[in-house]
Design an enzyme around this catalytic site. Structure first.
Site, short mmCIF file in Angstrom:
data_model
loop_
_atom_site.label_atom_id
_atom_site.label_comp_id
_atom_site.label_asym_id
_atom_site.label_seq_id
_atom_site.Cartn_x
_atom_site.Cartn_y
_atom_site.Cartn_z
N THR A 36 0.82 -1.21 0.00
CA THR A 36 0.00 0.00 0.00
C THR A 36 0.86 1.26 0.00
O THR A 36 0.46 2.29 -0.57
CB THR A 36 -0.94 -0.02 1.23
OG1 THR A 36 -1.80 -1.13 1.09
CG2 THR A 36 -1.75 1.24 1.35
N SER A 83 2.19 -8.03 -0.38
CA SER A 83 2.93 -9.02 0.42
C SER A 83 2.14 -10.30 0.66
O SER A 83 2.70 -11.29 1.11
CB SER A 83 3.36 -8.39 1.75
OG SER A 83 2.25 -8.09 2.55
N THR A 116 1.68 -4.31 4.25
CA THR A 116 1.50 -4.54 5.69
C THR A 116 0.91 -5.92 6.01
O THR A 116 1.01 -6.38 7.14
CB THR A 116 0.59 -3.47 6.32
OG1 THR A 116 -0.68 -3.52 5.69
CG2 THR A 116 1.19 -2.08 6.19
N ASP A 117 0.31 -6.56 5.01
CA ASP A 117 -0.39 -7.83 5.31
C ASP A 117 0.51 -8.88 5.93
O ASP A 117 0.12 -9.57 6.87
CB ASP A 117 -1.02 -8.40 4.04
CG ASP A 117 -2.27 -7.64 3.61
OD1 ASP A 117 -2.61 -6.65 4.29
OD2 ASP A 117 -2.88 -8.02 2.61
N1 GLU Z 1 -1.69 -5.86 -0.68
C1 GLU Z 1 -1.14 -5.11 0.38
C2 GLU Z 1 0.03 -5.84 1.01
O1 GLU Z 1 0.98 -5.88 0.39
C3 GLU Z 1 -2.15 -4.53 1.22
C4 GLU Z 1 -1.78 -4.14 2.59
C5 GLU Z 1 -0.88 -2.99 2.78
O2 GLU Z 1 0.18 -2.88 2.24
O3 GLU Z 1 -1.24 -2.17 3.63
O4 GLU Z 1 0.17 -6.40 2.01
#
Ligand code: GLU
Length: 352
Positions: A36, A83, A116-117
């Site tokens: 994100t 992620s 963040t995931d």
């Molecule tokens: N798809 C994202 C990730 O890479 C969404 C979550 C984020 O980065 O906040 O984990």
């Protein structure tokens, strides 16, 4: 709006800009992997629906000119992916690249931008396998830079402030979010959309505010230079799966997963409870060589050895306090040195 496809292939490094030889400020390398923090919405009100992993790391950094007053920044794009797509190959690739960068004597610290995931899994993997006391800070954001009240710029600025500070040395891998500094061992994502998404069960290590970290605690478990694992020596990781328990979970599912894995983290109910009809399939798999680790799906607390199940009799392992997804990381590493020694595997959960 539709999300951009998150491409999790393993590309070669696309941009490695010049390292800095002048030492007017600390030299920090920022390694981009997507998420994100690299996302973009179609309007400022798109706080939760947006395309992820589309901004290059250079673009993200150029949005915070204030950062260059803290450090000489060098950016490189290692991956460009959400992620949720990261598997063992991605962990190894990220770890090896960060390790390589840390070995450069002119580099004072590394920042990894990350979705963040699964930030907690990558950060924990680095925490256990990097052999350096230099600061490594993993950072993401809950809102893309294009959104109202995005946390992207401040989180990244704070990550740089943490990475350049001498007090961050020797603390293992750190995760910076929402003006807090967390240990990679403890932190988990606990909310799907709020800025205040990251929690450590025993509290953050400290705060970062006005470009300065303030630590109040240090990690007590072994990490980085005190672990037996060096990322430079790891070429592959054993297959470890996670099963999430619910009342109607069928034993066939567990049998199928167990047939293909070397380790299984069972996210049991409460204190790592296992339904009666599931005990025999798991014991059977244990006898065949699968390592069964009892965890809890509650999200916090300790799974007590020989509490809900007779682990000594069944030759099972308990997680101590690690959530299933992080127990999986630790089990993969612990199995590298002790593939068949269950007592050593159990000891790893109490040491790291
Ligand atoms: N798809 C994202 C990730 O890479 C969404 C979550 C984020 O980065 O906040 O984990």
């Amino acid at each position: 709006m539709s999300r951009a496809t998150c491409d999790a292939r393993l590309p070669s490094i696309t941009n490695s800009s010049n390292r800095y030889r002048m030492k007017d400020k600390p030299n920090i390398v920022v390694v981009g992997t997507g998420g994100t923090i690299a996302g973009r919405g179609t309007s400022a009100v798109d706080t939760s629906a947006y395309a992820c992993s589309v901004l290059a790391i250079d673009e993200i950094l150029s949005a915070i000119p204030e950062a260059s007053s803290l450090a000489n920044l060098s950016a490189e794009q290692l991956l460009q992916s959400g992620s949720e797509n990261f598997n063992e190959q991605h962990l190894l690739m990220i770890g090896k690249r960060v390790s390589e960068v840390l070995k450069d004597d002119t580099v004072d610290g590394v920042i990894l931008t990350h979705g963040t995931d699964t930030i907690e899994e990558t950060a924990y993997f680095l925490h256990l396998t990097l052999k350096s006391v230099k600061p490594v800070v993993v950072v993401g954001s809950m809102r893309p830079p294009s959104a109202m009240s995005s946390d992207a710029s401040l989180n990244l600025y704070d990550a740089i402030a943490v990475a350049i500070h001498p007090s961050s040395h020797g603390k293992g891998t750190l995760v910076v979010a929402n003006e807090e500094i967390h240990s990679a061992r403890d932190v988990t994502k606990t909310n799907s959309f709020k800025l205040e998404a990251f929690r450590s069960p025993y509290g953050a290590l400290g705060y970062v505010t006005q470009g300065k970290p303030r630590y109040y605690r240090t990690p007590s478990r072994d990490h980085t230079v005190s672990t037996p694992w060096s990322i430079d020596d790891i070429e592959a990781l054993p297959k470890v799966d996670v099963v999430y328990a619910y009342g109607a979970l069928e034993s066939e599912l567990v049998r199928a997963i167990a047939a293909d894995a070397s380790g299984l983290v069972f996210a049991g109910t409460g204190n790592g409870n296992i339904a009666e009809h599931m005990v025999e399939p798991l014991r059977e798999a244990t006898r065949r060589g699968l390592h069964v680790v009892r965890a809890s799906r509650t999200g916090s607390g300790v799974v007590i050895r020989n509490g809900a199940q007779p682990d000594d009799d069944y030759d099972w392992i308990v997680v101590d306090d690690q959530p299933p997804q992080k127990a999986r990381i630790l089990l993969m590493l612990a199995m590298l040195g002790n593939p068949d020694e269950r007592r050593a595997l159990q000891a790893a959960f109490y040491r790291f």
